[in-house]
Design a protein around this motif. Structure first.
Motif, PDB file in Angstrom:
ATOM      1  N   ASN A  25       0.905  -1.132   0.154  1.00  0.00           N
ATOM      2  CA  ASN A  25      -0.190   0.006  -0.122  1.00  0.00           C
ATOM      3  C   ASN A  25       1.067   1.325   0.129  1.00  0.00           C
ATOM      4  O   ASN A  25       0.579   2.067  -0.542  1.00  0.00           O
ATOM      5  N   LYS A  26       1.957   1.286   0.590  1.00  0.00           N
ATOM      6  CA  LYS A  26       2.978   2.351   0.860  1.00  0.00           C
ATOM      7  C   LYS A  26       3.592   2.544  -0.648  1.00  0.00           C
ATOM      8  O   LYS A  26       3.384   3.803  -1.180  1.00  0.00           O
ATOM      9  N   LEU A  27       3.955   1.470  -1.380  1.00  0.00           N
ATOM     10  CA  LEU A  27       4.420   1.716  -2.707  1.00  0.00           C
ATOM     11  C   LEU A  27       3.360   2.350  -3.599  1.00  0.00           C
ATOM     12  O   LEU A  27       3.527   3.210  -4.601  1.00  0.00           O
ATOM     13  N   CYS A  28       2.128   1.735  -3.154  1.00  0.00           N
ATOM     14  CA  CYS A  28       1.014   2.158  -4.291  1.00  0.00           C
ATOM     15  C   CYS A  28       0.745   3.815  -3.922  1.00  0.00           C
ATOM     16  O   CYS A  28       0.686   4.564  -5.012  1.00  0.00           O
ATOM     17  N   GLN A  29       0.458   4.239  -2.836  1.00  0.00           N
ATOM     18  CA  GLN A  29       0.001   5.539  -2.332  1.00  0.00           C
ATOM     19  C   GLN A  29       1.197   6.541  -2.948  1.00  0.00           C
ATOM     20  O   GLN A  29       0.939   7.583  -3.064  1.00  0.00           O
ATOM     21  N   GLU A  30       2.453   6.087  -2.901  1.00  0.00           N
ATOM     22  CA  GLU A  30       3.605   6.862  -2.978  1.00  0.00           C
ATOM     23  C   GLU A  30       4.055   7.089  -4.417  1.00  0.00           C
ATOM     24  O   GLU A  30       4.874   7.768  -4.775  1.00  0.00           O
ATOM     25  N   HIS A  31       3.279   6.104  -5.274  1.00  0.00           N
ATOM     26  CA  HIS A  31       3.638   6.089  -6.566  1.00  0.00           C
ATOM     27  C   HIS A  31       5.043   5.640  -6.913  1.00  0.00           C
ATOM     28  O   HIS A  31       5.574   6.452  -7.856  1.00  0.00           O
ATOM     29  N   SER A  32       5.536   4.810  -6.151  1.00  0.00           N
ATOM     30  CA  SER A  32       6.879   4.339  -6.197  1.00  0.00           C
ATOM     31  C   SER A  32       7.295   3.876  -7.741  1.00  0.00           C
ATOM     32  O   SER A  32       6.418   2.863  -7.862  1.00  0.00           O
ATOM     33  N   PHE A  33       8.294   4.071  -8.140  1.00  0.00           N
ATOM     34  CA  PHE A  33       8.530   3.266  -9.440  1.00  0.00           C
ATOM     35  C   PHE A  33       9.077   1.930  -8.967  1.00  0.00           C
ATOM     36  O   PHE A  33       9.706   1.636  -8.183  1.00  0.00           O
ATOM     37  N   ILE A  34       8.557   0.926  -9.820  1.00  0.00           N
ATOM     38  CA  ILE A  34       8.938  -0.216  -9.684  1.00  0.00           C
ATOM     39  C   ILE A  34       9.792  -1.050 -10.883  1.00  0.00           C
ATOM     40  O   ILE A  34       9.204  -0.595 -12.143  1.00  0.00           O
ATOM     41  N   ASP A  35      10.621  -1.742 -10.694  1.00  0.00           N
ATOM     42  CA  ASP A  35      11.477  -2.577 -12.028  1.00  0.00           C
ATOM     43  C   ASP A  35      10.704  -4.124 -11.964  1.00  0.00           C
ATOM     44  O   ASP A  35      10.593  -4.774 -11.333  1.00  0.00           O
ATOM     45  N   VAL A  36      10.250  -4.262 -13.342  1.00  0.00           N
ATOM     46  CA  VAL A  36       9.706  -5.433 -13.685  1.00  0.00           C
ATOM     47  C   VAL A  36      10.243  -5.996 -14.789  1.00  0.00           C
ATOM     48  O   VAL A  36      10.802  -5.746 -15.816  1.00  0.00           O
ATOM     49  N   GLN A  37      10.601  -7.307 -14.411  1.00  0.00           N
ATOM     50  CA  GLN A  37      11.463  -8.365 -15.347  1.00  0.00           C
ATOM     51  C   GLN A  37      10.704  -9.623 -15.436  1.00  0.00           C
ATOM     52  O   GLN A  37      10.597 -10.401 -14.478  1.00  0.00           O
ATOM     53  N   PRO A  38      10.357  -9.925 -16.609  1.00  0.00           N
ATOM     54  CA  PRO A  38       9.759 -11.338 -16.942  1.00  0.00           C
ATOM     55  C   PRO A  38      10.917 -12.314 -16.618  1.00  0.00           C
ATOM     56  O   PRO A  38      12.031 -12.244 -17.114  1.00  0.00           O
ATOM     57  N   THR A  39      10.644 -13.392 -16.016  1.00  0.00           N
ATOM     58  CA  THR A  39      11.710 -14.276 -15.561  1.00  0.00           C
ATOM     59  C   THR A  39      12.098 -15.119 -17.065  1.00  0.00           C
ATOM     60  O   THR A  39      13.389 -15.473 -16.789  1.00  0.00           O
ATOM     61  N   ASP A  40      11.495 -15.047 -18.127  1.00  0.00           N
ATOM     62  CA  ASP A  40      12.147 -15.763 -19.300  1.00  0.00           C
ATOM     63  C   ASP A  40      12.746 -14.706 -20.287  1.00  0.00           C
ATOM     64  O   ASP A  40      13.145 -15.225 -21.331  1.00  0.00           O
ATOM     65  N   ILE A  41      12.814 -13.687 -19.987  1.00  0.00           N
ATOM     66  CA  ILE A  41      13.249 -12.427 -20.873  1.00  0.00           C
ATOM     67  C   ILE A  41      14.535 -11.583 -20.249  1.00  0.00           C
ATOM     68  O   ILE A  41      13.946 -11.225 -18.839  1.00  0.00           O
ATOM     69  N   ASN A  42      15.579 -11.489 -20.680  1.00  0.00           N
ATOM     70  CA  ASN A  42      16.290 -10.403 -19.920  1.00  0.00           C
ATOM     71  C   ASN A  42      16.128  -9.123 -20.331  1.00  0.00           C
ATOM     72  O   ASN A  42      17.067  -8.578 -21.287  1.00  0.00           O
ATOM     73  N   GLN A  43      15.073  -8.666 -20.064  1.00  0.00           N
ATOM     74  CA  GLN A  43      14.741  -7.084 -20.174  1.00  0.00           C
ATOM     75  C   GLN A  43      13.873  -6.638 -19.076  1.00  0.00           C
ATOM     76  O   GLN A  43      13.131  -7.190 -18.590  1.00  0.00           O
ATOM     77  N   ASN A  44      14.550  -5.260 -18.698  1.00  0.00           N
ATOM     78  CA  ASN A  44      13.864  -4.670 -17.464  1.00  0.00           C
ATOM     79  C   ASN A  44      12.944  -3.673 -17.948  1.00  0.00           C
ATOM     80  O   ASN A  44      13.121  -3.110 -18.932  1.00  0.00           O
ATOM     81  N   TYR A  45      11.644  -3.698 -17.294  1.00  0.00           N
ATOM     82  CA  TYR A  45      10.552  -2.516 -17.625  1.00  0.00           C
ATOM     83  C   TYR A  45      10.498  -1.573 -16.404  1.00  0.00           C
ATOM     84  O   TYR A  45      10.539  -1.997 -15.311  1.00  0.00           O
ATOM     85  N   ARG A  46      10.046  -0.545 -16.308  1.00  0.00           N
ATOM     86  CA  ARG A  46       9.551   0.428 -15.351  1.00  0.00           C
ATOM     87  C   ARG A  46       7.919   0.308 -15.179  1.00  0.00           C
ATOM     88  O   ARG A  46       7.227   0.659 -16.278  1.00  0.00           O
ATOM     89  N   SER A  47       7.345   0.587 -14.017  1.00  0.00           N
ATOM     90  CA  SER A  47       6.011   0.549 -13.798  1.00  0.00           C
ATOM     91  C   SER A  47       5.829   1.191 -12.438  1.00  0.00           C
ATOM     92  O   SER A  47       6.639   1.878 -11.771  1.00  0.00           O
ATOM     93  N   MET A  48       4.454   1.138 -12.084  1.00  0.00           N
ATOM     94  CA  MET A  48       4.162   1.456 -10.747  1.00  0.00           C
ATOM     95  C   MET A  48       2.851   0.661 -10.483  1.00  0.00           C
ATOM     96  O   MET A  48       2.106   0.363 -11.307  1.00  0.00           O
ATOM     97  N   ILE A  49       2.487   0.641  -8.977  1.00  0.00           N
ATOM     98  CA  ILE A  49       1.546   0.051  -8.271  1.00  0.00           C
ATOM     99  C   ILE A  49       0.395   1.004  -8.398  1.00  0.00           C
ATOM    100  O   ILE A  49       0.399   1.747  -7.772  1.00  0.00           O
ATOM    101  N   LEU A  50      -0.791   0.479  -8.903  1.00  0.00           N
ATOM    102  CA  LEU A  50      -1.831   1.348  -8.918  1.00  0.00           C
ATOM    103  C   LEU A  50      -3.034   0.909  -7.954  1.00  0.00           C
ATOM    104  O   LEU A  50      -3.745   1.797  -7.561  1.00  0.00           O
ATOM    105  N   LEU A  51      -3.109  -0.250  -7.729  1.00  0.00           N
ATOM    106  CA  LEU A  51      -4.176  -0.736  -6.800  1.00  0.00           C
ATOM    107  C   LEU A  51      -3.978  -2.267  -6.190  1.00  0.00           C
ATOM    108  O   LEU A  51      -3.191  -3.113  -7.038  1.00  0.00           O
ATOM    109  N   VAL A  52      -4.081  -2.335  -5.185  1.00  0.00           N
ATOM    110  CA  VAL A  52      -3.744  -3.292  -4.266  1.00  0.00           C
ATOM    111  C   VAL A  52      -4.975  -4.102  -3.819  1.00  0.00           C
ATOM    112  O   VAL A  52      -5.833  -3.377  -2.884  1.00  0.00           O
TER     113      VAL A  52
END
Length: 250
Positions: A25-52
């Motif tokens: 909820n803290k990550l969501c409320q503060e709109h903290s950036f998160i790093d997302v990486q599919p386990t089968d792909i060597n590629q990082n993406y950026r996002s944020m949590i919108l709803l829990v």
């Protein structure tokens, strides 16, 4: 099957204690950036949590940046997610469930986190095992059958693996697997009891089950083999990453 799904839903909801929910909820409320990486792909993406939504066992994240190619993400794909914010580190895994819209904008629906870690000075390093480096793992001693699948990632304290089909009879969350067995690339056998901490059944893209667990009562000699194997995989993957960077100079 419906009874099993209902049981899993109830177990998942009750497993998210207040501290884990506070982190999300803290990550969501503060709109903290998160790093997302599919386990089968060597590629990082950026996002944020919108709803829990722990009651419904899902969370929503914003669309990924940069935008991934089409069909890179399919329902059931496992994602590694991390966040470094204000001196704290949060890390967890979630399964991609599908695309939808949130406040008239694209969003991704994910399962609630697997083994959320937050604020720890030292976390057990998890090395990913790409599908092309297939390492077979067998589970016995939990029921009448033997389950066999592939390792998704590995640490010196636990494992995440993928089984084809629905969960086999006798395998359930918080259950103990008598034998978790696999061989390293040096043909050394690793064997341990396994406490199942996560069990997730997915119907897409094909029917499969994700299992996460902690090694229990592993013999010291076996633990040393596992540590050596993880270190070897880490070095090999680092060399591959450096070689890929050298071949694509800026």
């Amino acid at each position: 099957m419906f009874q099993w799904l209902r049981k899993q839903r109830d177990e998942k909801t009750s497993s998210y204690d207040s501290s884990n929910l506070q982190v999300l909820n803290k990550l969501c409320q503060e709109h903290s950036f998160i790093d997302v990486q599919p386990t089968d792909i060597n590629q990082n993406y950026r996002s944020m949590i919108l709803l829990v939504q722990p009651e419904e066992n899902y969370l929503l994240i914003d669309e990924l940046y940069p935008a991934p190619p089409q069909k890179v993400l399919e329902p059931g794909n496992l994602l590694d997610i991390s966040c470094h914010d204000q001196g704290f580190r949060t890390r967890f895994q979630s399964s991609f469930l599908g695309c939808e819209h949130f406040e008239n904008m694209p969003a991704y629906r994910l399962s609630m986190p697997i083994e959320l870690q937050h604020g720890q000075r030292r976390m057990n390093f998890r090395v990913q095992i790409p599908p092309e480096d297939f390492i077979r793992v067998s589970l016995t001693g939990f029921g009448p059958v033997t389950a066999s699948g592939r390792i998704i990632d590995l640490s010196n304290s636990g494992i995440c693996l993928k089984l084809m089909g629905p969960p086999p009879d006798g395998l359930h969350r918080d259950g103990l697997v008598g034998n978790c067995i696999f061989k390293t690339t040096d043909d050394e056998q690793v064997k341990s009891k396994l406490l199942v901490t996560h069990l997730e059944f997915n119907r897409k893209p094909i029917t499969h089950t994700i299992v996460g667990g902690k090694f229990m009562n592993m013999e010291p000699s076996i633990h040393k083999k596992l540590d050596r194997f993880i270190a070897k995989l880490q070095r090999e993957q680092r060399r591959q990453s450096l070689a890929a960077n050298d071949s694509h100079p800026i």
